[in-house]
Design a protein around this motif. Structure first.
Motif, mmCIF file in Angstrom:
data_model
loop_
_atom_site.group_PDB
_atom_site.id
_atom_site.type_symbol
_atom_site.label_atom_id
_atom_site.label_comp_id
_atom_site.label_asym_id
_atom_site.label_seq_id
_atom_site.Cartn_x
_atom_site.Cartn_y
_atom_site.Cartn_z
ATOM 1 N N VAL A 22 0.822 -1.204 0.000
ATOM 2 C CA VAL A 22 0.000 0.000 0.000
ATOM 3 C C VAL A 22 0.863 1.264 0.000
ATOM 4 O O VAL A 22 0.763 2.125 0.869
ATOM 5 C CB VAL A 22 -0.977 -0.002 1.199
ATOM 6 C CG1 VAL A 22 -2.069 1.054 0.988
ATOM 7 C CG2 VAL A 22 -1.634 -1.359 1.372
ATOM 8 N N GLY A 23 1.756 1.368 -0.972
ATOM 9 C CA GLY A 23 2.512 2.599 -1.153
ATOM 10 C C GLY A 23 3.829 2.673 -0.415
ATOM 11 O O GLY A 23 4.023 2.052 0.628
ATOM 12 N N ASP A 24 4.744 3.442 -0.976
ATOM 13 C CA ASP A 24 6.086 3.661 -0.433
ATOM 14 C C ASP A 24 6.839 2.353 -0.237
ATOM 15 O O ASP A 24 7.593 2.185 0.716
ATOM 16 C CB ASP A 24 6.025 4.451 0.886
ATOM 17 C CG ASP A 24 5.697 5.916 0.665
ATOM 18 O OD1 ASP A 24 5.512 6.312 -0.503
ATOM 19 O OD2 ASP A 24 5.622 6.664 1.644
ATOM 20 N N GLY A 25 6.645 1.435 -1.169
ATOM 21 C CA GLY A 25 7.425 0.204 -1.138
ATOM 22 C C GLY A 25 8.892 0.471 -1.403
ATOM 23 O O GLY A 25 9.761 -0.199 -0.859
ATOM 24 N N ASP A 26 9.168 1.456 -2.240
ATOM 25 C CA ASP A 26 10.540 1.828 -2.568
ATOM 26 C C ASP A 26 10.778 3.287 -2.202
ATOM 27 O O ASP A 26 9.871 4.113 -2.267
ATOM 28 C CB ASP A 26 10.816 1.604 -4.057
ATOM 29 C CG ASP A 26 10.619 0.149 -4.448
ATOM 30 O OD1 ASP A 26 11.285 -0.710 -3.863
ATOM 31 O OD2 ASP A 26 9.776 -0.118 -5.321
ATOM 32 N N GLU A 27 12.004 3.577 -1.810
ATOM 33 C CA GLU A 27 12.359 4.924 -1.349
ATOM 34 C C GLU A 27 13.029 5.688 -2.493
ATOM 35 O O GLU A 27 14.238 5.562 -2.724
ATOM 36 C CB GLU A 27 13.301 4.824 -0.154
ATOM 37 C CG GLU A 27 13.786 6.153 0.384
ATOM 38 C CD GLU A 27 12.656 7.113 0.682
ATOM 39 O OE1 GLU A 27 12.511 8.086 -0.088
ATOM 40 O OE2 GLU A 27 11.921 6.889 1.661
#
Length: 212
Positions: free
Chosen positions: A85-90
């Motif tokens: 649900v979002g921000d899996g990668d920085e």
């Protein structure tokens, strides 16, 4: 001249304008959400804000990758579908997705496996949108969405699943400023390895500096 002060009616009007912008943004997200049918037998596991990084001391994910992989394997073996649900990668700290991908090959290998089994949905957050993109993109060939709309096959109940940054104008429309601060200031502070995960690396440095 006295500084201008806002009266209560002014504050309420501006608050209503701010709220209208947020409602319009969320309505747009709802209208474009990918619909996923489910029933009483469906199983989902949700993770958000994993923030996979480049493997350096600024990478908040690297200390938890083993735990993440074991949990995900455990639940998906039991038939759960993984929804990120979002921000899996920085991508606020890191300019290039490929650096994140190279730092965590086992994680992306598992994600590809789940994609092949149709057990994966990836939602974009404000930290893993590249540049100014708000439309669906791909991560290493894996499609992404801004939101999912889960709809029960029998009752018709709808559940909107999104990262939620759309309700924060600073994180959404003005995300470029937040990214600037994180990438050029906070990341440099972390690169000094002052975060608590790397405290053990700091002691030898201090002892060397003290001996000079």
């Amino acid at each position: 001249m006295l500084p201008h002060t806002l009266s209560l009616p002014d504050i309420l009007v501006r608050w209503e304008m701010w709220g209208a912008l947020i409602r319009n943004r969320l309505d747009s997200v709802l209208g474009g959400a990918k619909e996923i049918p489910f029933d009483h037998h469906s199983r989902f596991i949700f993770f958000s804000d994993v923030h996979r990084g480049d493997g350096s001391c600024t990478d908040a994910f690297r200390h938890n990758e083993e735990l993440f992989l074991e949990i995900l394997k455990h639940y998906t073996r039991q038939g759960f579908t993984y929804i990120e649900v979002g921000d899996g990668d920085e991508l606020w700290k890191n300019r290039r997705f490929v650096d994140v991908q190279k730092a965590h090959p086992r994680t992306f290998e598992l994600l590809h496996t789940l994609q092949d089994r149709q057990q994966l949905h990836i939602i974009l957050g404000n930290h893993d949108i590249a540049g100014h993109q708000h439309h669906p993109i791909q991560k290493d060939g894996i499609p992404t969405d801004e939101a999912l709309l889960l709809r029960h096959a029998t009752t018709g109940q709808r559940i909107l699943v999104t990262h939620g940054h759309q309700a924060d104008i600073v994180s959404d429309r003005l995300h470029v400023f937040g990214r600037l601060i994180v990438r050029h200031f906070w990341r440099r502070i972390q690169r000094c390895c002052l975060d608590h995960h790397d405290a053990q690396n700091l002691a030898p440095r201090l002892s060397r500096w003290g001996s000079t």
